[in-house]
Design an enzyme around this catalytic site. Structure first.
Site, short mmCIF file in Angstrom:
data_model
loop_
_atom_site.label_atom_id
_atom_site.label_comp_id
_atom_site.label_asym_id
_atom_site.label_seq_id
_atom_site.Cartn_x
_atom_site.Cartn_y
_atom_site.Cartn_z
N HIS A 349 42.20 27.99 41.96
CA HIS A 349 43.56 27.50 42.14
C HIS A 349 43.54 26.23 43.00
O HIS A 349 43.50 26.32 44.23
CB HIS A 349 44.43 28.54 42.85
CG HIS A 349 44.74 29.74 42.02
ND1 HIS A 349 45.03 30.97 42.57
CD2 HIS A 349 44.81 29.92 40.68
CE1 HIS A 349 45.27 31.85 41.61
NE2 HIS A 349 45.14 31.22 40.45
N PHE A 550 42.37 26.75 47.62
CA PHE A 550 42.92 28.00 48.16
C PHE A 550 41.96 29.19 48.03
O PHE A 550 42.37 30.32 48.21
CB PHE A 550 44.26 28.29 47.49
CG PHE A 550 45.31 27.28 47.84
CD1 PHE A 550 45.89 27.27 49.10
CD2 PHE A 550 45.69 26.30 46.94
CE1 PHE A 550 46.83 26.32 49.45
CE2 PHE A 550 46.64 25.34 47.27
CZ PHE A 550 47.22 25.36 48.53
N GLN A 551 40.70 28.91 47.71
CA GLN A 551 39.64 29.92 47.79
C GLN A 551 39.91 31.11 46.87
O GLN A 551 39.73 32.26 47.26
CB GLN A 551 39.46 30.40 49.24
CG GLN A 551 39.73 29.37 50.33
CD GLN A 551 39.05 28.02 50.14
OE1 GLN A 551 38.08 27.90 49.40
NE2 GLN A 551 39.57 26.99 50.77
N HIS A 552 40.31 30.84 45.66
CA HIS A 552 40.60 31.90 44.68
C HIS A 552 39.66 31.79 43.48
O HIS A 552 40.09 31.91 42.34
CB HIS A 552 42.06 31.81 44.22
CG HIS A 552 43.05 31.96 45.33
ND1 HIS A 552 44.36 31.54 45.24
CD2 HIS A 552 42.93 32.52 46.57
CE1 HIS A 552 44.99 31.81 46.36
NE2 HIS A 552 44.15 32.40 47.19
N GLN A 553 38.41 31.54 43.73
CA GLN A 553 37.45 31.36 42.63
C GLN A 553 37.16 32.70 41.95
O GLN A 553 36.93 33.71 42.62
CB GLN A 553 36.15 30.75 43.14
CG GLN A 553 36.32 29.37 43.75
CD GLN A 553 36.69 29.38 45.22
OE1 GLN A 553 36.71 30.41 45.86
NE2 GLN A 553 36.99 28.21 45.77
#
Length: 624
Positions: A349, A550-553
């Protein structure tokens, strides 16, 4: 300077830039009063005498791993070993949600970075995006923004339709309710929230007047007020957070803190898993090799090895163990046990910092972070009140842009977060380093906002078109993976975020904001000076310069049936072609969800625990 940060520096080894912070003697007694001496220390998860073999060996104590360790050890007949590369939490610093970004500058974060970017992150240091990835008992729930969103019911239904039975919205809702202990004032009675679970989910105790104006302004702009955790998203609402009376609720303190003395559960911190042992003849996982205190150990698993190390570390460990793309493994001299597309795709994201608004009729006097470095504010936090109970994000809006790919009118492609401050709220270097802002951008755009009342929006792209890869850098298990990912190669991703910016500006122009005297902050971001402010071309430049991650990998170990050429695990989360080996973390999510992935990590842990018990003949047997 912010005295709270100085204590964080001393205890958590922040990098050298923090040496300029001043003495913390005034606030330390207050923090000690709130947390007591244990609050100054790392949370103790024991120092177990290891057995040579366990029923289950779990690698990674992120939210999913913590859930699994708890649920699988409920059966006293089964022994469980949980290996975590990091350490325990230090409650004084991990509990206040407002300190989350600061912890991202400590060794609670792997500190991953993308390759140099061509089209985004141009205003960040070295033009690299930060891919923060938590380590420690609780994983990324230690350093994230405590935002709890399940995403659209359409996400889950699409997973099931793609050949993953058991993952539809109706299948997953009972698991969300099982894990939650909710306190959501406006929506608690709608039947979508759990009351007896382990993870506290609540309204943020602190709300500024800006949050109320956003919710009212969005409704005046035509959006409905809704519970975005009930399956539908298009609209606006106040934030639901995984906090407990304003204190951060993590995988560790929600699922493990009270069960560390179970004799059949061993939790070993600072244990770096280096390889999954797989019999190449039978293709069966037998255990895990790991390093602890500079010594190598092997833990055998009689039932299963479960990787819950996160989207990056689980993929890396599979490849180091001979499970992955054959050509890539052969390039590194790794014997191929199973050719699978591990790490062949990753999506995330992307987003943007801004727009920013200045508030001329200040309703709450929040000008700077230094104001919170007082005994009074710390005492407020201890009782679950005040700004420190918030990560600064207060409201979420979901919109569908004109460039969205999915035709479903109820599936948004942009989420717009509203924070009650801007980065100018922190006059120290900490925020600049946490978000990797380069000096020019920080000095020209955010520093002029020091000691001014301002707030900002953070539009986030939910359905990015960008796809990348996670690969091995070498066969050294202590090396970071290599990330091949470029933001905004497709201009439509930029257009969607610009639409989010324009929507935020429109909402803030509504009558609900009139009493606050808000004004769009008109300083131009360095690199965008040649564009007329508040035009489409200016905002396109703004997006490419102040890119937010946003670190949503997800999707590095994609879930799918054997017929899916991109799948790594099946719908039971078993690695295709390998017996007694599963992956249970957000890496299994097939594509970017419409929610922040912390909630997904918890629910994957709950569902995986039930599937593991079922597949091993233990379902329904509960000894505790």
């Amino acid at each position: 300077m912010n005295r709270l940060l100085v204590i964080l520096v001393v205890i958590c080894d922040l990098r050298s830039y923090v040496n300029a912070f001043i003495n913390a003697s005034m606030v330390l007694p207050a923090l000690q009063m709130v947390f007591g001496l244990p609050g100054l220390l790392e949370m103790n998860y024991g120092n177990p005498t290891l057995k040579s073999s366990y029923d289950y060996v779990i690698v990674g104590a992120g939210p999913a791993g913590c859930v699994l360790a708890n649920r699988l050890s409920e059966d006293t007949r089964r022994t469980v070993l949980l290996l975590e590369i990091g350490k325990g939490e230090i409650p004084m610093f991990s509990d206040p949600p407002l300190l989350g970004p600061l912890l991202a500058s400590t060794n609670y974060n792997f500190g991953y970075q993308t390759e140099v970017q061509k089209y985004g992150c141009q205003g960040l240091r070295n033009k690299r995006c930060s891919w923060a990835h938590g380590r420690g008992v609780g994983g990324s729930s230690i350093i994230n923004n405590v935002i709890y969103t399940r995403g659209s019911k359409r996400d889950y239904d699409s997973w099931a339709e793609a050949g993953n039975p058991g993952w539809s919205w109706n299948d997953m809702l009972p698991y969300f309710k099982k894990l939650e202990k909710s306190n959501i004032h406006d929506f608690d009675g709608n039947g979508f929230h759990g009351k007896t679970g382990r993870l506290s989910v609540e309204d943020c105790p602190f709300r500024s007047e800006i949050a109320d104006a956003v919710v009212k302004g969005a409704q005046q702009a035509g959006y409905r007020y809704l519970d975005y955790n009930a399956g539908d998203l298009i609209g606006v609402s106040y934030l639901q957070a995984h906090t407990r009376k304003g204190h951060r609720a993590t995988g560790g303190n929600s699922y493990l803190k009270d069960v560390v003395n179970r004799p059949n559960l061993h939790i070993l911190t600072r244990a770096w898993a280096t390889k999954v042992l797989i019999d190449s003849r039978t293709k069966q996982a037998t255990g895990v090799q790991f390093v602890h205190d500079k010594r190598s150990y092997t833990a055998f698993a009689s039932r299963e090895v479960i990787l819950s190390a996160g989207a990056f570390e689980s993929a890396k460990l599979l490849m180091l163990s001979g499970v992955g793309p054959s050509k890539h493994l052969q390039k590194h001299g790794i014997k191929v046990i199973q050719n699978l597309p591990v790490g062949k795709q990753v999506t995330e994201h992307g987003g943007v910092f801004g727009p920013v608004f200045v508030v001329h009729n200040d309703p709450d006097g929040l000008h700077s972070l230094e104001q919170l470095a007082t005994i009074g504010e710390v005492t407020k936090f201890s009782t679950g009140k005040g700004p420190m109970t918030s990560n600064s994000v207060e409201t979420l809006m979901y919109v569908k842009s004109p460039v969205a790919e999915d035709p479903d009118p109820e599936l948004p492609d942009v989420e717009i977060m509203q924070a009650f401050v801007s980065f100018g709220f922190d006059s120290s270097p900490s925020t600049k380093f946490a978000y990797q802002l380069n000096d020019e951008v920080d000095d020209a755009y955010f520093r002029p906002l020091n000691n001014m009342r301002a707030f900002m929006y953070l539009p986030m792209l939910l359905k990015a078109r960008a796809r990348g890869k996670v690969q091995l850098k070498s066969t050294n298990p202590f090396h970071h993976p290599e990330f091949k990912y470029q933001y905004f190669e497709d201009d439509r991703d930029v257009e969607a975020l610009v639409y989010g910016i324009l929507h935020a500006i429109n909402v803030t122009s509504q009558p609900a904001f009139k009493h606050l005297g808000v004004e769009l902050y008109a300083n131009k971001v360095p690199g965008c000076e040649n564009f007329k402010f508040n035009t489409l071309d200016y905002w396109r430049c703004h997006v490419r310069t102040l890119t937010a991650t946003f670190q949503h990998q997800v999707a590095t170990c994609k879930m799918g049936p054997a017929s899916d050429p991109e799948a790594v695990v099946d719908p039971r989360l078993r690695v295709h072609g390998i017996k007694k080996l599963r992956v249970a973390d957000v890496g299994i999510i097939p594509d970017s969800p419409t929610g922040h992935t912390s909630a997904h990590s918890f629910v994957i842990g709950e569902k995986a625990a039930d599937m593991i018990k079922e597949d091993n003949g233990d379902y329904g047997h509960k000894s505790l």
